[in-house]
Design a protein around this motif. Structure first.
Motif, PDB file in Angstrom:
ATOM      1  N   ASP A   1       0.860  -1.179   0.000  1.00  0.00           N
ATOM      2  CA  ASP A   1       0.000   0.000   0.000  1.00  0.00           C
ATOM      3  C   ASP A   1       0.900   1.234   0.000  1.00  0.00           C
ATOM      4  N   PRO A   2       1.047   1.901  -1.159  1.00  0.00           N
ATOM      5  CA  PRO A   2       1.941   3.071  -1.238  1.00  0.00           C
ATOM      6  C   PRO A   2       1.603   4.186  -0.245  1.00  0.00           C
ATOM      7  N   ASN A   3       0.395   4.192   0.281  1.00  0.00           N
ATOM      8  CA  ASN A   3      -0.002   5.223   1.240  1.00  0.00           C
ATOM      9  C   ASN A   3       0.045   4.747   2.688  1.00  0.00           C
ATOM     10  N   TYR A   4       0.554   3.558   2.916  1.00  0.00           N
ATOM     11  CA  TYR A   4       0.539   2.953   4.255  1.00  0.00           C
ATOM     12  C   TYR A   4       1.074   3.894   5.332  1.00  0.00           C
ATOM     13  N   PHE A   5       2.214   4.507   5.105  1.00  0.00           N
ATOM     14  CA  PHE A   5       2.842   5.355   6.112  1.00  0.00           C
ATOM     15  C   PHE A   5       2.376   6.806   6.043  1.00  0.00           C
ATOM     16  N   PHE A   6       1.466   7.098   5.140  1.00  0.00           N
ATOM     17  CA  PHE A   6       0.978   8.463   5.016  1.00  0.00           C
ATOM     18  C   PHE A   6      -0.420   8.619   5.615  1.00  0.00           C
ATOM     19  N   LYS A   7      -0.839   7.603   6.322  1.00  0.00           N
ATOM     20  CA  LYS A   7      -2.101   7.667   7.050  1.00  0.00           C
ATOM     21  C   LYS A   7      -1.811   8.178   8.447  1.00  0.00           C
ATOM     22  N   GLU A   8      -2.815   8.807   9.053  1.00  0.00           N
ATOM     23  CA  GLU A   8      -2.631   9.383  10.371  1.00  0.00           C
ATOM     24  C   GLU A   8      -2.138   8.343  11.374  1.00  0.00           C
ATOM     25  N   MET A   9      -1.089   8.662  12.074  1.00  0.00           N
ATOM     26  CA  MET A   9      -0.510   7.844  13.153  1.00  0.00           C
ATOM     27  C   MET A   9      -0.016   6.464  12.688  1.00  0.00           C
ATOM     28  N   SER A  10       0.385   6.316  11.454  1.00  0.00           N
ATOM     29  CA  SER A  10       0.819   5.004  10.953  1.00  0.00           C
ATOM     30  C   SER A  10       2.020   4.452  11.712  1.00  0.00           C
ATOM     31  N   PHE A  11       3.016   5.275  11.966  1.00  0.00           N
ATOM     32  CA  PHE A  11       4.190   4.805  12.704  1.00  0.00           C
ATOM     33  C   PHE A  11       3.814   4.478  14.148  1.00  0.00           C
ATOM     34  N   LEU A  12       2.964   5.293  14.732  1.00  0.00           N
ATOM     35  CA  LEU A  12       2.522   5.038  16.095  1.00  0.00           C
ATOM     36  C   LEU A  12       1.788   3.704  16.176  1.00  0.00           C
ATOM     37  N   ARG A  13       0.958   3.396  15.190  1.00  0.00           N
ATOM     38  CA  ARG A  13       0.235   2.118  15.182  1.00  0.00           C
ATOM     39  C   ARG A  13       1.195   0.937  15.142  1.00  0.00           C
ATOM     40  N   ILE A  14       2.278   1.058  14.396  1.00  0.00           N
ATOM     41  CA  ILE A  14       3.266  -0.025  14.333  1.00  0.00           C
ATOM     42  C   ILE A  14       3.846  -0.267  15.722  1.00  0.00           C
ATOM     43  N   PHE A  15       4.263   0.803  16.389  1.00  0.00           N
ATOM     44  CA  PHE A  15       4.914   0.643  17.682  1.00  0.00           C
ATOM     45  C   PHE A  15       3.933   0.242  18.779  1.00  0.00           C
ATOM     46  N   THR A  16       2.719   0.719  18.728  1.00  0.00           N
ATOM     47  CA  THR A  16       1.750   0.297  19.746  1.00  0.00           C
ATOM     48  C   THR A  16       1.317  -1.144  19.532  1.00  0.00           C
ATOM     49  N   SER A  17       1.516  -1.682  18.343  1.00  0.00           N
ATOM     50  CA  SER A  17       1.170  -3.089  18.112  1.00  0.00           C
ATOM     51  C   SER A  17       2.081  -4.030  18.907  1.00  0.00           C
ATOM     52  N   PHE A  18       3.204  -3.534  19.391  1.00  0.00           N
ATOM     53  CA  PHE A  18       4.130  -4.356  20.172  1.00  0.00           C
ATOM     54  C   PHE A  18       3.747  -4.435  21.640  1.00  0.00           C
ATOM     55  N   ILE A  19       2.842  -3.581  22.061  1.00  0.00           N
ATOM     56  CA  ILE A  19       2.433  -3.554  23.462  1.00  0.00           C
ATOM     57  C   ILE A  19       1.512  -4.730  23.734  1.00  0.00           C
ATOM     58  N   LYS A  20       1.859  -5.497  24.732  1.00  0.00           N
ATOM     59  CA  LYS A  20       1.035  -6.637  25.118  1.00  0.00           C
ATOM     60  C   LYS A  20      -0.091  -6.127  26.010  1.00  0.00           C
ATOM     61  N   THR A  21      -1.304  -6.486  25.670  1.00  0.00           N
ATOM     62  CA  THR A  21      -2.445  -6.027  26.454  1.00  0.00           C
ATOM     63  C   THR A  21      -2.789  -7.038  27.529  1.00  0.00           C
ATOM     64  N   ASN A  22      -3.524  -6.601  28.522  1.00  0.00           N
ATOM     65  CA  ASN A  22      -3.994  -7.495  29.581  1.00  0.00           C
ATOM     66  C   ASN A  22      -4.905  -8.571  29.008  1.00  0.00           C
ATOM     67  N   GLU A  23      -5.649  -8.239  27.946  1.00  0.00           N
ATOM     68  CA  GLU A  23      -6.538  -9.218  27.329  1.00  0.00           C
ATOM     69  C   GLU A  23      -5.750 -10.414  26.816  1.00  0.00           C
ATOM     70  N   THR A  24      -4.598 -10.164  26.212  1.00  0.00           N
ATOM     71  CA  THR A  24      -3.773 -11.250  25.680  1.00  0.00           C
ATOM     72  C   THR A  24      -3.336 -12.172  26.813  1.00  0.00           C
ATOM     73  N   ILE A  25      -2.928 -11.592  27.920  1.00  0.00           N
ATOM     74  CA  ILE A  25      -2.469 -12.391  29.059  1.00  0.00           C
ATOM     75  C   ILE A  25      -3.651 -13.142  29.687  1.00  0.00           C
ATOM     76  N   GLU A  26      -4.797 -12.457  29.860  1.00  0.00           N
ATOM     77  CA  GLU A  26      -5.967 -13.083  30.465  1.00  0.00           C
ATOM     78  C   GLU A  26      -6.549 -14.193  29.593  1.00  0.00           C
ATOM     79  N   ASP A  27      -6.407 -14.075  28.274  1.00  0.00           N
ATOM     80  CA  ASP A  27      -6.934 -15.080  27.360  1.00  0.00           C
ATOM     81  C   ASP A  27      -6.041 -16.306  27.273  1.00  0.00           C
ATOM     82  N   GLY A  28      -5.029 -16.382  28.123  1.00  0.00           N
ATOM     83  CA  GLY A  28      -4.139 -17.541  28.102  1.00  0.00           C
ATOM     84  C   GLY A  28      -3.085 -17.441  27.013  1.00  0.00           C
ATOM     85  N   GLY A  29      -2.724 -16.197  26.667  1.00  0.00           N
ATOM     86  CA  GLY A  29      -1.690 -16.000  25.661  1.00  0.00           C
ATOM     87  C   GLY A  29      -0.383 -16.613  26.102  1.00  0.00           C
TER      88      GLY A  29
END
Length: 191
Positions: free
Chosen positions: A155-183
């Motif tokens: 997607d040539p516009n992937y990084f030109f969308k609002e907060m695209s870089f932020l979304r990449i880095f926040t995707s690394f954050i493990k949520t409590n849901e993942t841990i509670e779901d037996g991740g």
């Protein structure tokens, strides 16, 4: 005697020149200096090393490296020592970010296999340690550049969308849901 950090900061890491047109030139005003041309003002980042830093952190957080091409003729340097990264305030009223270099260094120390006892005994040199840290940094960034290029090919516009870089880095954050779901990050039972 200079510290490992001071020696590392004198470095000027390499990157594959094939990423210049597809990544560096797309996002940074690399090689253009400080000017008022419309094309340059529209860039997300100022200096090329800022894109390198983003690529480094992508590789670091994915914990993935990719060796650089063996042919040194296909590699480039920014011509700006790490010690100078984040010291310019001129572009758009930005603040300096010298602490980021320290975070990068700390991450490299944690993720690079260094025998500090051998270093202390003089069996390996500080230069060898710095070379290993720099290689690891370049390989993390190389993976990050590759990741960015793949996203742009999809997607040539992937990084030109609002907060695209932020979304990449926040995707690394493990949520409590993942841990509670037996991740897979849930600790093993002591029973």
């Amino acid at each position: 005697m200079e510290s490992i950090y001071e020696l590392w900061c004198k470095g000027n890491p390499e990157w594959e020149e094939r990423y210049q047109k597809s990544i560096i030139d797309v996002f940074a005003q690399y090689g253009k200096g400080n000017n008022q041309y419309q094309e340059v003002r529209g860039k997300i980042f100022g200096a090329g090393y800022e894109v390198f830093i983003i690529a480094f952190f992508i590789g670091l957080y994915f914990d993935r490296t990719k060796p650089l091409v063996v042919d040194k003729a296909k590699r480039k340097k920014f011509g700006w020592a790490i010690a100078n990264w984040g010291t310019q305030e001129a572009r758009l009223g930005r603040s300096q970010y010298p602490e980021l270099r320290k975070y990068m260094f700390a991450a490299l120390i944690a993720r690079t296999d260094i025998d500090f006892i051998a270093l202390d005994k003089g069996e390996i040199t500080p230069r060898k340690v710095v070379d290993d840290l720099t290689t690891k940094m370049e390989e993390y960034a190389n993976f990050g550049f590759d990741f960015m290029q793949e996203k742009l090919e999809e997607d040539p516009n992937y990084f030109f969308k609002e907060m695209s870089f932020l979304r990449i880095f926040t995707s690394f954050i493990k949520t409590n849901e993942t841990i509670e779901d037996g991740g897979e990050d849930e600790p093993d039972s002591l029973d």
